[in-house]
Design an enzyme around this catalytic site. Structure first.
Site, PDB file in Angstrom:
ATOM      1  N   ASN A 368      31.605  27.555  20.916  1.00 30.25           N
ATOM      2  CA  ASN A 368      32.692  26.711  20.418  1.00 30.25           C
ATOM      3  C   ASN A 368      32.366  25.248  20.700  1.00 30.25           C
ATOM      4  O   ASN A 368      32.258  24.842  21.854  1.00 30.25           O
ATOM      5  CB  ASN A 368      34.013  27.074  21.100  1.00 30.25           C
ATOM      6  CG  ASN A 368      35.134  26.172  20.618  1.00 30.25           C
ATOM      7  OD1 ASN A 368      35.643  26.339  19.530  1.00 30.25           O
ATOM      8  ND2 ASN A 368      35.480  25.165  21.404  1.00 30.25           N
ATOM      9  N   GLU A 369      32.202  24.477  19.613  1.00 33.92           N
ATOM     10  CA  GLU A 369      31.988  23.028  19.716  1.00 33.92           C
ATOM     11  C   GLU A 369      30.878  22.688  20.701  1.00 33.92           C
ATOM     12  O   GLU A 369      30.949  21.697  21.432  1.00 33.92           O
ATOM     13  CB  GLU A 369      33.297  22.342  20.137  1.00 33.92           C
ATOM     14  CG  GLU A 369      34.426  22.544  19.176  1.00 33.92           C
ATOM     15  CD  GLU A 369      35.503  21.489  19.322  1.00 33.92           C
ATOM     16  OE1 GLU A 369      35.584  20.823  20.369  1.00 33.92           O
ATOM     17  OE2 GLU A 369      36.280  21.305  18.370  1.00 33.92           O
ATOM     18  N   ASN A 424      36.046  23.364  13.329  1.00 38.50           N
ATOM     19  CA  ASN A 424      37.267  22.857  13.980  1.00 38.50           C
ATOM     20  C   ASN A 424      37.483  21.441  13.473  1.00 38.50           C
ATOM     21  O   ASN A 424      36.669  20.558  13.751  1.00 38.50           O
ATOM     22  CB  ASN A 424      37.085  22.791  15.508  1.00 38.50           C
ATOM     23  CG  ASN A 424      36.813  24.145  16.145  1.00 38.50           C
ATOM     24  OD1 ASN A 424      36.936  25.179  15.502  1.00 38.50           O
ATOM     25  ND2 ASN A 424      36.460  24.135  17.413  1.00 38.50           N
ATOM     26  N   TYR A 430      43.575  13.737  15.587  1.00 40.65           N
ATOM     27  CA  TYR A 430      42.756  12.895  16.457  1.00 40.65           C
ATOM     28  C   TYR A 430      42.233  11.664  15.727  1.00 40.65           C
ATOM     29  O   TYR A 430      42.026  10.614  16.335  1.00 40.65           O
ATOM     30  CB  TYR A 430      41.569  13.689  17.012  1.00 40.65           C
ATOM     31  CG  TYR A 430      41.969  14.661  18.090  1.00 40.65           C
ATOM     32  CD1 TYR A 430      41.657  15.993  18.004  1.00 40.65           C
ATOM     33  CD2 TYR A 430      42.708  14.235  19.182  1.00 40.65           C
ATOM     34  CE1 TYR A 430      42.037  16.889  18.986  1.00 40.65           C
ATOM     35  CE2 TYR A 430      43.103  15.112  20.176  1.00 40.65           C
ATOM     36  CZ  TYR A 430      42.771  16.443  20.072  1.00 40.65           C
ATOM     37  OH  TYR A 430      43.163  17.316  21.032  1.00 40.65           O
ATOM     38  N   TRP A 504      45.236  26.119  15.542  1.00 37.36           N
ATOM     39  CA  TRP A 504      45.083  25.908  16.982  1.00 37.36           C
ATOM     40  C   TRP A 504      46.348  25.263  17.472  1.00 37.36           C
ATOM     41  O   TRP A 504      46.604  24.093  17.173  1.00 37.36           O
ATOM     42  CB  TRP A 504      43.878  24.994  17.277  1.00 37.36           C
ATOM     43  CG  TRP A 504      43.600  24.899  18.742  1.00 37.36           C
ATOM     44  CD1 TRP A 504      44.002  23.912  19.594  1.00 37.36           C
ATOM     45  CD2 TRP A 504      42.910  25.873  19.544  1.00 37.36           C
ATOM     46  NE1 TRP A 504      43.575  24.200  20.865  1.00 37.36           N
ATOM     47  CE2 TRP A 504      42.915  25.399  20.866  1.00 37.36           C
ATOM     48  CE3 TRP A 504      42.286  27.084  19.277  1.00 37.36           C
ATOM     49  CZ2 TRP A 504      42.329  26.084  21.912  1.00 37.36           C
ATOM     50  CZ3 TRP A 504      41.707  27.791  20.301  1.00 37.36           C
ATOM     51  CH2 TRP A 504      41.728  27.290  21.620  1.00 37.36           C
ATOM     52  N   LYS A 525      49.689  21.816  21.038  1.00 33.01           N
ATOM     53  CA  LYS A 525      49.486  22.095  19.615  1.00 33.01           C
ATOM     54  C   LYS A 525      50.116  23.426  19.204  1.00 33.01           C
ATOM     55  O   LYS A 525      50.028  23.831  18.051  1.00 33.01           O
ATOM     56  CB  LYS A 525      48.000  22.084  19.289  1.00 33.01           C
ATOM     57  CG  LYS A 525      47.372  20.693  19.373  1.00 33.01           C
ATOM     58  CD  LYS A 525      45.962  20.652  18.857  1.00 33.01           C
ATOM     59  CE  LYS A 525      45.404  19.265  19.063  1.00 33.01           C
ATOM     60  NZ  LYS A 525      45.245  18.964  20.535  1.00 33.01           N
TER      61      LYS A 525
HETATM   62  C1  GCU Z   1      38.842  21.639  20.363  1.00 33.52           C
HETATM   63  C2  GCU Z   1      38.607  22.818  21.275  1.00 33.52           C
HETATM   64  C3  GCU Z   1      39.867  23.402  21.842  1.00 33.52           C
HETATM   65  C4  GCU Z   1      40.829  22.276  22.208  1.00 33.52           C
HETATM   66  C5  GCU Z   1      41.209  21.598  20.917  1.00 33.52           C
HETATM   67  C6  GCU Z   1      42.211  20.463  21.170  1.00 33.52           C
HETATM   68  O1  GCU Z   1      38.610  21.967  19.064  1.00 33.52           O
HETATM   69  O2  GCU Z   1      37.874  23.847  20.660  1.00 33.52           O
HETATM   70  O3  GCU Z   1      39.532  24.189  22.979  1.00 33.52           O
HETATM   71  O4  GCU Z   1      41.979  22.771  22.877  1.00 33.52           O
HETATM   72  O5  GCU Z   1      40.066  20.998  20.341  1.00 33.52           O
HETATM   73  O6  GCU Z   1      41.732  19.341  21.389  1.00 33.52           O
HETATM   74  O7  GCU Z   1      43.407  20.735  21.149  1.00 33.52           O
END
Ligand code: GCU
Length: 733
Positions: A368-369, A424, A430, A504, A525
């Site tokens: 992941n990322e 993602n 952001y 997410w 989120k």
């Molecule tokens: C990222 C990450 C998550 C994190 C999310 C966020 O994509 O994979 O683990 O919580 O961003 O910033 O809310």
């Protein structure tokens, strides 16, 4: 009686006995000072891991417990630890028996040889940072503890394998032939006996290790509509027995049409879930897991990304039973560690060994990322190749995938490693604007029409206390989160090639390093709050889109009671196709539509609002107030920046902070001023400015953002924004 007992005893085979070691544990930060008494499951970060400050205890703690004679009875005795975060060592009577590195999988160790008359069991557990066990850098709390329970398993001398990678001892591979509706089911077992009896669908075969069964008129595991489960049972002559449920299904992905289940198009539309809960950390009970699944079913999701690690077996079981297609993954996340390769392979091997039989799992997530804080170099690429190969070698029936960070160049070689990909993206939260999400996928799909692509994360934080009639990115209002998701829902519905999309996140969760949106230690989120007590408005948007079972109408803005405006928008989410709105008992209007219904109403005082759909209704009270209710505003400073600054103060013939970075940079003088300011800001923040410069995708993205949004995103204060605007207003376009 004696005769009966003598002969029956001989006949009663010595079955496996499992004892949950729940009570009687001493606990402490030092082996020689375990003063607390705890019950399992347990985490020592249930509170300090969720209150912000990024100061939760990360270290080594000890658990100790005597074992009674009854508990240690049996020919062979094993200890089963279902989750010890993140690294554990097991001692019996002072002798170290094993060490396990990885906080999310089951491991076992044999105690038999070390048993004495009286037995002291000690387990040390550590969640301190290190350079070889993932996760080490991520946006969630790394809770420490024995958080999923510990069992003693006593078995006869001849028993199923218990040690290797925490295996269930039985592996079932159903292969479905849709054209004949037959399934060929291969059952493999591991044990030390001369033979095993395997039973599937009423048929028993005695074999050495493996057996194959044919099921005619197979009852498919068909997602949320019909998640039918079979059971395979394996018995040894000694009496030891294991069983597992399995599901007969077949799936594939098409680059243009997305995901298919049992031969039909089955777009995977759902959410992600972390395994923690307000006040309990990650030490959840079965009831907690079941309660989460009930919320998922209410939402109407048909897929779950179980991020960012292996979840409890109980939860994969719930997904099997409810027909939820799952993305399972290991915590190879954010930052690649040169000493971590073996740990990623170990965690993936345990994940697949322990979860292979679950029909809900469709893909194995490699990372992941992982390029967020690491360059795409050969070490990182090779780590992914080895994981991909391991997955296919252990499990040729499933696909590999990975969740890519938004800055990852779409022509990066890493994207060619997994079978399918997902990104993602957080445009509109952001950074950047909502529409950039659409542009990203359209660009990717046009450039790589033969690649399968998905949307593995997207979301916006919302605190249900904050509200606005002019919601905007970064205000943490419930209204902005709803607008954000309305856009994403439309975007997704227009792109059927997205194999899976995962909001997410379904639930707010703990990230002790966060301190924003009016909450300490939480990522907000979620569509539902951390304690599961409140469903935010956006929850009902997806419920309206996905849940076709029970008709409902949901009035948005129930918590936005005090409204300082003469006219206000009333928004309704509903899965019915006609909504009627009443104000103070008088019918205002009826609208036909789908999912989102909006009405404008005059605000004169206090009003009872009622929305009606076929067989369903919802009500709320709102009122007109003369001054904005300050309690609804999170960031008053940012709000003032938006308020003082509107178009008619700007000389449109000159540059201003309303222009995009790209427009400003196109002018030598204006561009030089902005570049100097941004370079200065980056060096002050300690950013790796080059990471931005070297990333054309990021450059393109930022180029489309207005200076105002970039400055607010970067936390600039009102005065510096005004100052830059004055300078830019001095430069003719
Ligand atoms: C990222 C990450 C998550 C994190 C999310 C966020 O994509 O994979 O683990 O919580 O961003 O910033 O809310």
């Amino acid at each position: 009686m004696r005769f009966l007992k003598k002969h029956c005893m001989k006949e009663i085979r010595k079955m496996r006995n499992v004892t949950a070691l729940t009570d009687g544990w001493r606990f402490g930060k030092r082996r020689d000072e375990m003063t607390d008494c705890v019950t399992l499951p347990h985490t020592w970060n249930a509170l300090d891991g969720q209150d912000g400050g990024n100061d939760y205890y990360r270290g080594t703690c000890w658990y100790a417990r005597e074992l009674s004679g009854a508990e240690t009875a049996g020919e062979r005795l094993f200890l089963e630890v279902n989750g010890a975060a993140m690294t554990a060592e097991v001692y019996l009577n002072g002798k170290k028996l094993t060490r396990h590195e990885g906080g999310y999988s089951c491991f076992r160790v044999e105690l038999t040889q070390a048993l004495e008359q009286n037995n002291l069991l000690e387990i040390s557990v550590s969640n301190e940072d290190n350079t070889s066990v993932y996760p080490q850098k991520a946006d969630f709390t790394f809770y420490g503890g024995l958080y999923r329970g510990v069992n003693l398993i006593s078995v006869p001398a001849e028993h199923f394998e218990l040690l290797k990678d925490g295996t269930p001892g039985i592996k079932v591979t159903p292969v479905v032939h849709l054209e004949t509706m037959r399934a060929t089911v291969t059952v493999e077992t591991w044990h030390n006996a001369p033979s095993v009896d395997i039973t599937v669908n009423g048929e028993t075969k005695r074999v050495e290790r493996c057996a194959q069964f044919e099921i005619d008129h197979v009852h498919l595991w068909d997602g949320v509509d019909d998640p039918y489960l079979y059971t395979a049972v394996a018995k040894l002559p000694s009496g030891d027995e294991v069983s597992t449920r399995f599901g007969c299904r077949v799936f594939h992905c098409n680059p243009e049409k997305g995901f298919f289940l049992n031969g039909r198009s089955y777009p995977l539309r759902g959410v992600s879930r972390h395994q923690d809960l307000k006040g309990k950390g990650n030490a959840l009970s079965y009831e907690d897991h079941a309660a989460d699944m009930a919320i998922i079913r209410e939402l109407g999701a048909n897929t779950l990304r179980l991020a960012h690690y292996q979840h409890a077996q109980a939860f994969y079981d719930l997904c099997d039973e409810n027909g939820i297609v799952v993305w399972a993954e290991i915590p190879y996340i954010t930052m690649h560690m040169q000493n971590g390769r073996q740990n990623t392979l170990n965690q993936m091997r345990e994940l697949i060994t322990q979860c292979y039989n679950h029909p809900c799992i469709a893909v194995w997530g490699l990372s992941n990322e992982i390029t967020a804080a690491s360059p795409v170099n050969e070490d990182l690429l090779e780590n992914h190749r080895l994981l991909h190969e391991l997955c296919h070698q252990m499990d040729p029936t499933r696909l590999t995938t990975m969740a890519d960070v938004f800055m990852l160049e779409i022509d990066s070689p890493i994207l060619e490693i997994p079978d399918i990909n997902s990104y993602n993206l957080y445009f509109g939260w952001y950074l950047g604007e909502l529409e950039q999400t659409d542009e990203f996928f359209d660009e990717y799909h046009a450039k790589y029409p033969n690649r399968v692509i998905g949307f593995s994360e997207y979301g916006a934080d919302a605190n249900p206390a904050y509200h606005s009639s002019h919601p905007e990115k970064g205000d943490y209002s419930e209204e902005y989160q709803a607008l954000y998701h309305e856009h994403m829902l439309r975007m997704i519905e227009q792109r059927p090639y997205l194999w899976a999309t995962h909001v997410w996140n379904l639930f707010d969760f703990a990230a002790d390093g966060r301190d924003e949106g009016g909450k300490h230690g939480e990522n907000q989120k979620g569509l539902v709050t951390f304690d599961r007590s409140l469903r935010k408005d956006a929850f009902y948007l997806y419920k309206a889109a996905w849940n076709k079972k029970a008709p409902f109408v949901h009035l948005c803005g129930k918590r936005y009671t005090n409204r300082c405006e003469a006219e206000t928008e009333i928004k309704v989410y509903s899965n019915t196709d006609e909504v009627t709105l009443y104000v103070d008992g008088t019918k205002l209007a009826t609208q036909k539509g789908r999912t989102v219904f909006t009405f404008q109403i005059p605000l004169l005082g206090e009003h009872l609002i009622r929305a009606e759909g076929e067989g369903c209704s919802d009500t709320m009270v709102i009122r007109r107030v003369s001054e904005p209710d300050e309690s609804y505003i999170f960031n008053k400073a940012a709000a003032s920046v938006t308020n003082w600054f509107d178009a008619d103060e700007i000389d449109q013939s000159c540059f201003s902070i309303n222009d995009t970075l790209g427009e400003i940079r196109a002018h030598p003088q204006a561009g030089a001023i902005v570049d100097a300011m941004m370079a200065k800001g980056a060096s002050e923040r300690g950013d790796v400015a080059d990471a931005v410069k070297d990333n054309p995708a990021l450059q393109r993205m930022m180029g489309r953002m207005t200076m105002l949004s970039l400055l607010k995103q970067g936390g600039a204060d009102e005065e510096s924004i005004k100052q830059l605007n004055r300078i830019l207003q001095g430069i003719k376009k």
